[in-house]
Design a protein around this motif. Sequence first.
Motif, PDB file in Angstrom:
ATOM      1  N   ILE A  98      11.475  12.497  -7.398  1.00 29.86           N
ATOM      2  CA  ILE A  98      10.869  11.999  -6.161  1.00 29.86           C
ATOM      3  C   ILE A  98      10.613  13.146  -5.193  1.00 29.86           C
ATOM      4  O   ILE A  98       9.547  13.233  -4.567  1.00 29.86           O
ATOM      5  CB  ILE A  98      11.788  10.945  -5.502  1.00 29.86           C
ATOM      6  CG1 ILE A  98      11.891   9.707  -6.401  1.00 29.86           C
ATOM      7  CG2 ILE A  98      11.270  10.549  -4.127  1.00 29.86           C
ATOM      8  CD1 ILE A  98      12.902   8.688  -5.927  1.00 29.86           C
ATOM      9  N   GLU A  99      11.578  14.052  -5.073  1.00 24.30           N
ATOM     10  CA  GLU A  99      11.452  15.162  -4.134  1.00 24.30           C
ATOM     11  C   GLU A  99      10.322  16.113  -4.529  1.00 24.30           C
ATOM     12  O   GLU A  99       9.801  16.856  -3.679  1.00 24.30           O
ATOM     13  CB  GLU A  99      12.775  15.923  -4.048  1.00 24.30           C
ATOM     14  CG  GLU A  99      13.875  15.127  -3.359  1.00 24.30           C
ATOM     15  CD  GLU A  99      15.216  15.847  -3.386  1.00 24.30           C
ATOM     16  OE1 GLU A  99      15.348  16.831  -4.148  1.00 24.30           O
ATOM     17  OE2 GLU A  99      16.129  15.412  -2.656  1.00 24.30           O
ATOM     18  N   GLY A 100       9.917  16.070  -5.800  1.00 29.06           N
ATOM     19  CA  GLY A 100       8.825  16.918  -6.255  1.00 29.06           C
ATOM     20  C   GLY A 100       7.452  16.345  -5.981  1.00 29.06           C
ATOM     21  O   GLY A 100       6.437  16.964  -6.327  1.00 29.06           O
ATOM     22  N   LYS A 101       7.411  15.167  -5.354  1.00 31.81           N
ATOM     23  CA  LYS A 101       6.131  14.511  -5.049  1.00 31.81           C
ATOM     24  C   LYS A 101       5.842  14.621  -3.553  1.00 31.81           C
ATOM     25  O   LYS A 101       6.428  15.422  -2.850  1.00 31.81           O
ATOM     26  CB  LYS A 101       6.187  13.040  -5.489  1.00 31.81           C
ATOM     27  CG  LYS A 101       6.654  12.832  -6.910  1.00 31.81           C
ATOM     28  CD  LYS A 101       5.726  13.488  -7.907  1.00 31.81           C
ATOM     29  CE  LYS A 101       6.182  13.267  -9.350  1.00 31.81           C
ATOM     30  NZ  LYS A 101       7.479  13.867  -9.665  1.00 31.81           N
TER      31      LYS A 101
ATOM     32  N   HIS B 195       0.805  -1.223   0.000  1.00 22.74           N
ATOM     33  CA  HIS B 195       0.000   0.000   0.000  1.00 22.74           C
ATOM     34  C   HIS B 195       0.841   1.279   0.000  1.00 22.74           C
ATOM     35  O   HIS B 195       0.362   2.344   0.394  1.00 22.74           O
ATOM     36  CB  HIS B 195      -0.972   0.001   1.190  1.00 22.74           C
ATOM     37  CG  HIS B 195      -1.787  -1.243   1.309  1.00 22.74           C
ATOM     38  ND1 HIS B 195      -2.723  -1.606   0.359  1.00 22.74           N
ATOM     39  CD2 HIS B 195      -1.784  -2.229   2.250  1.00 22.74           C
ATOM     40  CE1 HIS B 195      -3.280  -2.764   0.716  1.00 22.74           C
ATOM     41  NE2 HIS B 195      -2.714  -3.157   1.845  1.00 22.74           N
ATOM     42  N   GLU B 196       2.081   1.162  -0.423  1.00 22.43           N
ATOM     43  CA  GLU B 196       2.944   2.323  -0.611  1.00 22.43           C
ATOM     44  C   GLU B 196       3.340   2.395  -2.087  1.00 22.43           C
ATOM     45  O   GLU B 196       3.682   1.382  -2.693  1.00 22.43           O
ATOM     46  CB  GLU B 196       4.217   2.220   0.238  1.00 22.43           C
ATOM     47  CG  GLU B 196       3.979   2.179   1.741  1.00 22.43           C
ATOM     48  CD  GLU B 196       3.678   3.548   2.321  1.00 22.43           C
ATOM     49  OE1 GLU B 196       3.857   4.548   1.595  1.00 22.43           O
ATOM     50  OE2 GLU B 196       3.263   3.621   3.494  1.00 22.43           O
ATOM     51  N   ILE B 197       3.284   3.585  -2.678  1.00 16.29           N
ATOM     52  CA  ILE B 197       3.592   3.754  -4.092  1.00 16.29           C
ATOM     53  C   ILE B 197       5.069   4.107  -4.264  1.00 16.29           C
ATOM     54  O   ILE B 197       5.593   4.990  -3.589  1.00 16.29           O
ATOM     55  CB  ILE B 197       2.725   4.861  -4.725  1.00 16.29           C
ATOM     56  CG1 ILE B 197       1.238   4.529  -4.561  1.00 16.29           C
ATOM     57  CG2 ILE B 197       3.073   5.042  -6.210  1.00 16.29           C
ATOM     58  CD1 ILE B 197       0.817   3.220  -5.211  1.00 16.29           C
ATOM     59  N   TYR B 198       5.716   3.416  -5.199  1.00 19.15           N
ATOM     60  CA  TYR B 198       7.125   3.664  -5.521  1.00 19.15           C
ATOM     61  C   TYR B 198       7.230   4.055  -6.986  1.00 19.15           C
ATOM     62  O   TYR B 198       6.636   3.403  -7.857  1.00 19.15           O
ATOM     63  CB  TYR B 198       7.965   2.399  -5.280  1.00 19.15           C
ATOM     64  CG  TYR B 198       8.095   2.018  -3.828  1.00 19.15           C
ATOM     65  CD1 TYR B 198       9.263   2.280  -3.111  1.00 19.15           C
ATOM     66  CD2 TYR B 198       7.046   1.382  -3.161  1.00 19.15           C
ATOM     67  CE1 TYR B 198       9.377   1.932  -1.775  1.00 19.15           C
ATOM     68  CE2 TYR B 198       7.145   1.041  -1.817  1.00 19.15           C
ATOM     69  CZ  TYR B 198       8.311   1.310  -1.133  1.00 19.15           C
ATOM     70  OH  TYR B 198       8.422   0.976   0.190  1.00 19.15           O
ATOM     71  N   LEU B 199       7.999   5.098  -7.272  1.00 17.65           N
ATOM     72  CA  LEU B 199       8.269   5.490  -8.655  1.00 17.65           C
ATOM     73  C   LEU B 199       9.402   4.627  -9.215  1.00 17.65           C
ATOM     74  O   LEU B 199      10.287   4.192  -8.475  1.00 17.65           O
ATOM     75  CB  LEU B 199       8.666   6.961  -8.735  1.00 17.65           C
ATOM     76  CG  LEU B 199       7.655   7.989  -8.221  1.00 17.65           C
ATOM     77  CD1 LEU B 199       8.185   9.402  -8.462  1.00 17.65           C
ATOM     78  CD2 LEU B 199       6.290   7.801  -8.871  1.00 17.65           C
ATOM     79  N   LEU B 200       9.369   4.408 -10.529  1.00 16.00           N
ATOM     80  CA  LEU B 200      10.375   3.591 -11.201  1.00 16.00           C
ATOM     81  C   LEU B 200      11.158   4.413 -12.211  1.00 16.00           C
ATOM     82  O   LEU B 200      10.600   5.259 -12.914  1.00 16.00           O
ATOM     83  CB  LEU B 200       9.714   2.419 -11.935  1.00 16.00           C
ATOM     84  CG  LEU B 200       9.475   1.121 -11.180  1.00 16.00           C
ATOM     85  CD1 LEU B 200       8.654   0.167 -12.047  1.00 16.00           C
ATOM     86  CD2 LEU B 200      10.776   0.461 -10.776  1.00 16.00           C
TER      87      LEU B 200
ATOM     88  N   PHE C  21      15.472   6.563  -2.566  1.00 16.57           N
ATOM     89  CA  PHE C  21      15.289   5.450  -3.499  1.00 16.57           C
ATOM     90  C   PHE C  21      16.475   4.511  -3.381  1.00 16.57           C
ATOM     91  O   PHE C  21      17.502   4.836  -2.790  1.00 16.57           O
ATOM     92  CB  PHE C  21      15.145   5.949  -4.940  1.00 16.57           C
ATOM     93  CG  PHE C  21      16.397   6.569  -5.515  1.00 16.57           C
ATOM     94  CD1 PHE C  21      17.302   5.811  -6.248  1.00 16.57           C
ATOM     95  CD2 PHE C  21      16.665   7.924  -5.344  1.00 16.57           C
ATOM     96  CE1 PHE C  21      18.451   6.379  -6.784  1.00 16.57           C
ATOM     97  CE2 PHE C  21      17.796   8.510  -5.880  1.00 16.57           C
ATOM     98  CZ  PHE C  21      18.699   7.733  -6.600  1.00 16.57           C
ATOM     99  N   PHE C  22      16.314   3.307  -3.920  1.00 21.94           N
ATOM    100  CA  PHE C  22      17.422   2.361  -3.961  1.00 21.94           C
ATOM    101  C   PHE C  22      17.592   1.824  -5.372  1.00 21.94           C
ATOM    102  O   PHE C  22      16.702   1.965  -6.222  1.00 21.94           O
ATOM    103  CB  PHE C  22      17.245   1.230  -2.942  1.00 21.94           C
ATOM    104  CG  PHE C  22      15.982   0.422  -3.078  1.00 21.94           C
ATOM    105  CD1 PHE C  22      15.909  -0.657  -3.950  1.00 21.94           C
ATOM    106  CD2 PHE C  22      14.865   0.716  -2.300  1.00 21.94           C
ATOM    107  CE1 PHE C  22      14.755  -1.414  -4.065  1.00 21.94           C
ATOM    108  CE2 PHE C  22      13.711  -0.033  -2.397  1.00 21.94           C
ATOM    109  CZ  PHE C  22      13.654  -1.103  -3.286  1.00 21.94           C
TER     110      PHE C  22
ATOM    111  N   THR D 174       7.132   9.876  -0.619  1.00 24.36           N
ATOM    112  CA  THR D 174       7.354   9.161  -1.872  1.00 24.36           C
ATOM    113  C   THR D 174       8.766   8.581  -1.919  1.00 24.36           C
ATOM    114  O   THR D 174       9.734   9.230  -1.558  1.00 24.36           O
ATOM    115  CB  THR D 174       7.163  10.098  -3.078  1.00 24.36           C
ATOM    116  OG1 THR D 174       5.847  10.627  -3.051  1.00 24.36           O
ATOM    117  CG2 THR D 174       7.368   9.346  -4.392  1.00 24.36           C
ATOM    118  N   ARG D 175       8.855   7.320  -2.364  1.00 33.22           N
ATOM    119  CA  ARG D 175      10.148   6.658  -2.548  1.00 33.22           C
ATOM    120  C   ARG D 175      10.202   6.062  -3.947  1.00 33.22           C
ATOM    121  O   ARG D 175       9.198   6.021  -4.649  1.00 33.22           O
ATOM    122  CB  ARG D 175      10.355   5.570  -1.490  1.00 33.22           C
ATOM    123  CG  ARG D 175      10.618   6.133  -0.106  1.00 33.22           C
ATOM    124  CD  ARG D 175      10.816   5.062   0.932  1.00 33.22           C
ATOM    125  NE  ARG D 175       9.594   4.351   1.240  1.00 33.22           N
ATOM    126  CZ  ARG D 175       9.424   3.575   2.304  1.00 33.22           C
ATOM    127  NH1 ARG D 175      10.418   3.406   3.155  1.00 33.22           N
ATOM    128  NH2 ARG D 175       8.284   2.959   2.527  1.00 33.22           N
TER     129      ARG D 175
END
Length: 233
Positions: free
Chosen positions: A154-157, A128-133, A187-188, A161-162
Amino acid sequence: MCSSDLDNRTVGKLLKAFIEDIDPQPSAEIEICRPIVIRLLDHNRPVPVDSRHHPATVSQHPTPPEISRRLAELKDGFLKLAAETDRNKAGLQFESFLNRLFELFDLKPQKPFKIIGEQIDGSFDLDHEIYLLELKWENHRLCEAPLLTFRGKIEGKATLTRGVFVAVNGITTEAQDAITRGKQASFFVVDGHDLLTILSEAMSLPEFLRRRVRFLAQEGRVCVPFFELTEAD
């Protein structure tokens, strides 16, 4: 310096020289070797062998037969992408490949989308956590520029957000330092060795991601060798 460290570095240098001296056209064999070279040169620990021959790295939870079959198909597709001579075509197909992998584990992937001023390669839902790719398949380790760009996205969301940056041939040590210096890691990085190990059923994709999130949250590490994830059992 212990002898095993010296052996790893020597083998890494020899393998790197061999790769650079042969035909530069992409091939599955070459793309598989690149992440191995990176780990031999960058880490002091031994490179883990294929999980099919190393029981210590195999997940304790058996994979359902249908998922095993589809993982085998995806692995075959991944190796074909590595051998594709048209790298632009391979890049587009790589997006589809990752979507299928995330769908297989019910991670609800979203295909690439655009918002004002930027392109997002996709996203997925983990617990239930959204991650950008972000996806990059270059024939070398990435420098800091594309990683810093992704961090900016990411910082703009939203604050929490991760993201996950898929860099098939990894990133440089300098890039690792640049994206964490003076900043909280958001992010990783996942490399080709990680993908091949997941496709070989050493660990399910959701479990792999959860363990990477823990390392990110607890230690701020964006790159973690796969063997360290299995040692966390």
